[in-house]
Design a protein around this motif. Sequence first.
Motif, PDB file in Angstrom:
ATOM      1  N   ARG B 270       0.820  -1.197   0.000  1.00  0.00           N
ATOM      2  CA  ARG B 270       0.000   0.000   0.000  1.00  0.00           C
ATOM      3  C   ARG B 270       0.865   1.262   0.000  1.00  0.00           C
ATOM      4  N   ALA B 271       1.968   1.213   0.761  1.00  0.00           N
ATOM      5  CA  ALA B 271       2.788   2.411   0.937  1.00  0.00           C
ATOM      6  C   ALA B 271       3.586   2.744  -0.321  1.00  0.00           C
ATOM      7  N   GLU B 272       4.179   1.732  -0.935  1.00  0.00           N
ATOM      8  CA  GLU B 272       4.915   1.958  -2.189  1.00  0.00           C
ATOM      9  C   GLU B 272       4.426   0.912  -3.173  1.00  0.00           C
ATOM     10  N   PRO B 273       3.240   1.082  -3.725  1.00  0.00           N
ATOM     11  CA  PRO B 273       2.645   0.002  -4.526  1.00  0.00           C
ATOM     12  C   PRO B 273       3.567  -0.434  -5.667  1.00  0.00           C
ATOM     13  N   TYR B 274       3.810  -1.713  -5.728  1.00  0.00           N
ATOM     14  CA  TYR B 274       4.603  -2.263  -6.823  1.00  0.00           C
ATOM     15  C   TYR B 274       3.710  -3.201  -7.616  1.00  0.00           C
ATOM     16  N   SER B 275       4.192  -3.552  -8.796  1.00  0.00           N
ATOM     17  CA  SER B 275       3.455  -4.476  -9.655  1.00  0.00           C
ATOM     18  C   SER B 275       2.018  -3.986  -9.852  1.00  0.00           C
ATOM     19  N   VAL B 276       1.047  -4.877  -9.739  1.00  0.00           N
ATOM     20  CA  VAL B 276      -0.345  -4.494 -10.021  1.00  0.00           C
ATOM     21  C   VAL B 276      -1.188  -4.468  -8.755  1.00  0.00           C
ATOM     22  N   TYR B 277      -0.530  -4.315  -7.604  1.00  0.00           N
ATOM     23  CA  TYR B 277      -1.281  -4.365  -6.341  1.00  0.00           C
ATOM     24  C   TYR B 277      -2.283  -3.230  -6.217  1.00  0.00           C
ATOM     25  N   ASP B 278      -2.026  -2.115  -6.921  1.00  0.00           N
ATOM     26  CA  ASP B 278      -2.947  -0.990  -6.782  1.00  0.00           C
ATOM     27  C   ASP B 278      -4.277  -1.247  -7.488  1.00  0.00           C
ATOM     28  N   ARG B 279      -4.369  -2.353  -8.237  1.00  0.00           N
ATOM     29  CA  ARG B 279      -5.620  -2.611  -8.942  1.00  0.00           C
ATOM     30  C   ARG B 279      -6.600  -3.423  -8.106  1.00  0.00           C
ATOM     31  N   PHE B 280      -6.134  -3.937  -6.982  1.00  0.00           N
ATOM     32  CA  PHE B 280      -7.007  -4.822  -6.214  1.00  0.00           C
ATOM     33  C   PHE B 280      -7.583  -4.101  -5.006  1.00  0.00           C
ATOM     34  N   ASP B 281      -8.718  -4.596  -4.612  1.00  0.00           N
ATOM     35  CA  ASP B 281      -9.419  -4.015  -3.468  1.00  0.00           C
ATOM     36  C   ASP B 281      -9.179  -4.921  -2.267  1.00  0.00           C
ATOM     37  N   TYR B 282      -8.399  -4.438  -1.327  1.00  0.00           N
ATOM     38  CA  TYR B 282      -8.140  -5.227  -0.120  1.00  0.00           C
ATOM     39  C   TYR B 282      -7.791  -4.277   1.015  1.00  0.00           C
ATOM     40  N   GLU B 283      -7.841  -4.823   2.216  1.00  0.00           N
ATOM     41  CA  GLU B 283      -7.560  -3.992   3.382  1.00  0.00           C
ATOM     42  C   GLU B 283      -6.221  -4.386   3.995  1.00  0.00           C
ATOM     43  N   ALA B 301      -6.147 -12.247   9.876  1.00  0.00           N
ATOM     44  CA  ALA B 301      -6.891 -11.367   8.961  1.00  0.00           C
ATOM     45  C   ALA B 301      -6.188 -11.272   7.614  1.00  0.00           C
ATOM     46  N   GLU B 302      -4.864 -11.354   7.642  1.00  0.00           N
ATOM     47  CA  GLU B 302      -4.119 -11.261   6.386  1.00  0.00           C
ATOM     48  C   GLU B 302      -4.397 -12.445   5.473  1.00  0.00           C
ATOM     49  N   ILE B 303      -4.640 -13.606   6.075  1.00  0.00           N
ATOM     50  CA  ILE B 303      -4.982 -14.771   5.249  1.00  0.00           C
ATOM     51  C   ILE B 303      -6.232 -14.450   4.443  1.00  0.00           C
ATOM     52  N   GLU B 304      -7.231 -13.866   5.121  1.00  0.00           N
ATOM     53  CA  GLU B 304      -8.471 -13.532   4.420  1.00  0.00           C
ATOM     54  C   GLU B 304      -8.232 -12.492   3.334  1.00  0.00           C
ATOM     55  N   GLN B 305      -7.397 -11.491   3.651  1.00  0.00           N
ATOM     56  CA  GLN B 305      -7.134 -10.441   2.658  1.00  0.00           C
ATOM     57  C   GLN B 305      -6.378 -10.996   1.464  1.00  0.00           C
ATOM     58  N   SER B 306      -5.440 -11.908   1.723  1.00  0.00           N
ATOM     59  CA  SER B 306      -4.711 -12.519   0.617  1.00  0.00           C
ATOM     60  C   SER B 306      -5.670 -13.292  -0.280  1.00  0.00           C
ATOM     61  N   LEU B 307      -6.624 -13.980   0.352  1.00  0.00           N
ATOM     62  CA  LEU B 307      -7.612 -14.710  -0.447  1.00  0.00           C
ATOM     63  C   LEU B 307      -8.398 -13.743  -1.329  1.00  0.00           C
ATOM     64  N   ARG B 308      -8.691 -12.574  -0.770  1.00  0.00           N
ATOM     65  CA  ARG B 308      -9.423 -11.571  -1.560  1.00  0.00           C
ATOM     66  C   ARG B 308      -8.613 -11.147  -2.776  1.00  0.00           C
ATOM     67  N   ILE B 309      -7.312 -10.905  -2.546  1.00  0.00           N
ATOM     68  CA  ILE B 309      -6.452 -10.473  -3.656  1.00  0.00           C
ATOM     69  C   ILE B 309      -6.389 -11.563  -4.720  1.00  0.00           C
ATOM     70  N   ILE B 310      -6.186 -12.809  -4.255  1.00  0.00           N
ATOM     71  CA  ILE B 310      -6.067 -13.912  -5.215  1.00  0.00           C
ATOM     72  C   ILE B 310      -7.358 -14.044  -6.020  1.00  0.00           C
ATOM     73  N   GLU B 311      -8.477 -13.922  -5.327  1.00  0.00           N
ATOM     74  CA  GLU B 311      -9.767 -14.072  -6.005  1.00  0.00           C
ATOM     75  C   GLU B 311      -9.912 -13.050  -7.128  1.00  0.00           C
ATOM     76  N   GLN B 312      -9.557 -11.787  -6.809  1.00  0.00           N
ATOM     77  CA  GLN B 312      -9.679 -10.752  -7.848  1.00  0.00           C
ATOM     78  C   GLN B 312      -8.683 -10.979  -8.972  1.00  0.00           C
ATOM     79  N   ALA B 313      -7.477 -11.408  -8.601  1.00  0.00           N
ATOM     80  CA  ALA B 313      -6.436 -11.573  -9.618  1.00  0.00           C
ATOM     81  C   ALA B 313      -6.756 -12.728 -10.548  1.00  0.00           C
ATOM     82  N   ILE B 314      -7.297 -13.806  -9.991  1.00  0.00           N
ATOM     83  CA  ILE B 314      -7.542 -14.979 -10.838  1.00  0.00           C
ATOM     84  C   ILE B 314      -8.720 -14.712 -11.773  1.00  0.00           C
TER      85      ILE B 314
END
Lengths: 202, 406
Positions: B270-283, B301-314
């Motif tokens: 979040r602080a220095e977004p790299y790659s395509v992380y800025d395209r996903f919605d996560y907390e 909580a991070e496990i859940e957020q990672s799942l959210r990122i993966i879901e959007q990315a896939i």
Amino acid sequence: MASIFRTLADLWSLVVGLGITGKEFCKPGVTVHYPRAEVTPEAAASFRGPIELIGLDKDPAKPKCIACMLCVSACPSNCIAVTRAPTPKPTPEELKAMAEAEARGEKPKKPAPPKAPGTWTYDFSLCSLCGSCVEVCPVDSIGFSHDIYMVGTRREDFVFDQLARLARKAAARKAEPKKAAPEAASAPAPAPETAATPASEA
Amino acid sequence: MHSTETLRSHGTACPATSADGGCTDDQIAGDGYTCRFEQGARPESLILNMGPQHPSTHGVLRVLLELDGEYIVRAEPVLGYLHRMHEKMAEVKTPAQFMPNMGRVDYLHALAWNWAYVGAVEKLAGIEIPERAEYLRVITCELNRISSHLLWWGAYLLDLGAFTPIMYAFDDREMLLDLLQLMTGSRLTYSSFRFGGVYTDAGPAFVQGVRQFIPHLRSRLPMYTALVTENIILRRRIEEVGVIPQDMVTRYGASGPVARGSGIAYDVRRAEPYSVYDRFDYEIPVRHEECSMARYMVRMAEIEQSLRIIEQAIESLPEGEHMHPKAPKPSFKLPAGESYFAVEGARGKIGVWIASDGGKTPYRVKLRAPGFSNLALFAECARGTLLADAVAILGSLDMVIPEIDR
């Protein structure tokens, strides 16, 4: 009074946990009980095992390798050693042609060394299975085996003479009855090799 | 375990210790480290070697403790047993040859290290990455983060005396490793990212597997909560234990869940977004309790957020190539210059700094391991706590010792 209820509520969390464990206890196991059972070849198909040479389509006992040495230089751990096959001795006719060419003042045409490896040694004990050699090979002569149960008791067990290994594998495949279109690269490895190649004179 | 008596008898055999604060070579009793530590021990205190140290055991930490009864007076982690000269190796190997090392620095979140190094090289050499490869990197890296957190979860509870949870964690982790094996070919020490892309393209089996895994793990998380998080024994052991105030976090440069458990919402993604992380919605999960439980909750909580990122990315995985057509050959030379690339690992900020003089190999590579900074605050944090709490604190920092020593 409130503290008693809180304690009871706290203790209830232990009952909940025991309930989960009990439920899980009744479920069938999820592990593969090696050596009574083994991982299916499909599950191991994407696993990078020790690298192996891939044979020509026409002659599976001969590798596609052209001895370009790209894999040797790409390897981070120097675990591959390849030598070129020796240049064949010129036949009497070629010798004669060379002598004639020299007499005419031309550059004699020497026979070119064959584009094939003479020895191909691989030290699995140094390999970190990064895949650099597989990637860099211009003729796709290197692939990963899917041998996940390989064991050895001596250091030499992990030094493979890949040419001999390829020949053995080709012979074994020839001997076994033909299955539906065996593929050189992706077919599951035949019976795990009992005695790995002893160290060649490397 | 050393009792005071045995150490004091060391002391008589090693008389030079008290005089000038150092042993002479022939008088070192035990190892030099214990010898130096001994001097501060008060007569009534006890020196304890916590944790094994042996080169053949992997990832174990030795901590020297001075105890006053059950309370810790001093704590000193002893490092260096797993030092493998990764930074030096980077100076003698070409960038492509150094890649497999990155899977071995932090064996639990190897892909983040893969990414940090690949990113630094790509930044310096100006190598482009296809969009599909970026998405695949995000997916595999997040899967790897979950597998790291799952293993931490199991091992932490094992440290605290609960045996069963690691079985459940490994059950789920095994499915994850099967998925990662499809993409990387290995199950632990991945070497899968390449300059200009990733090693393998995602096939339908991988995409399908990830799609099935997301709801599976989501359905398991309530069980984790009921079995462990709400368990009163765990709560009593880690709540309000190991309080790390914000200023301690900043003084030691701690990052990752350790910082976020102390209310500092710092995440490199979040602080220095790299790659395509800025395209996903996560907390970015943040807790303000500053204790071990807070760090525990952040990771869950991070496990859940990672799942959210993966879901959007896939779901938005673009078609295309997994390697850029102009990706360099393994023998390419880095241009002269410097670059720094940081990614968010499971333990915090992973940074790789490369200085190149234009030669075949980099001039210098610096690896910033988050675990090192996180462990550094242990000495201060553990002071005055109970011995059993020191275990709870150490575990909550999520140590990977090979990463600390590098």
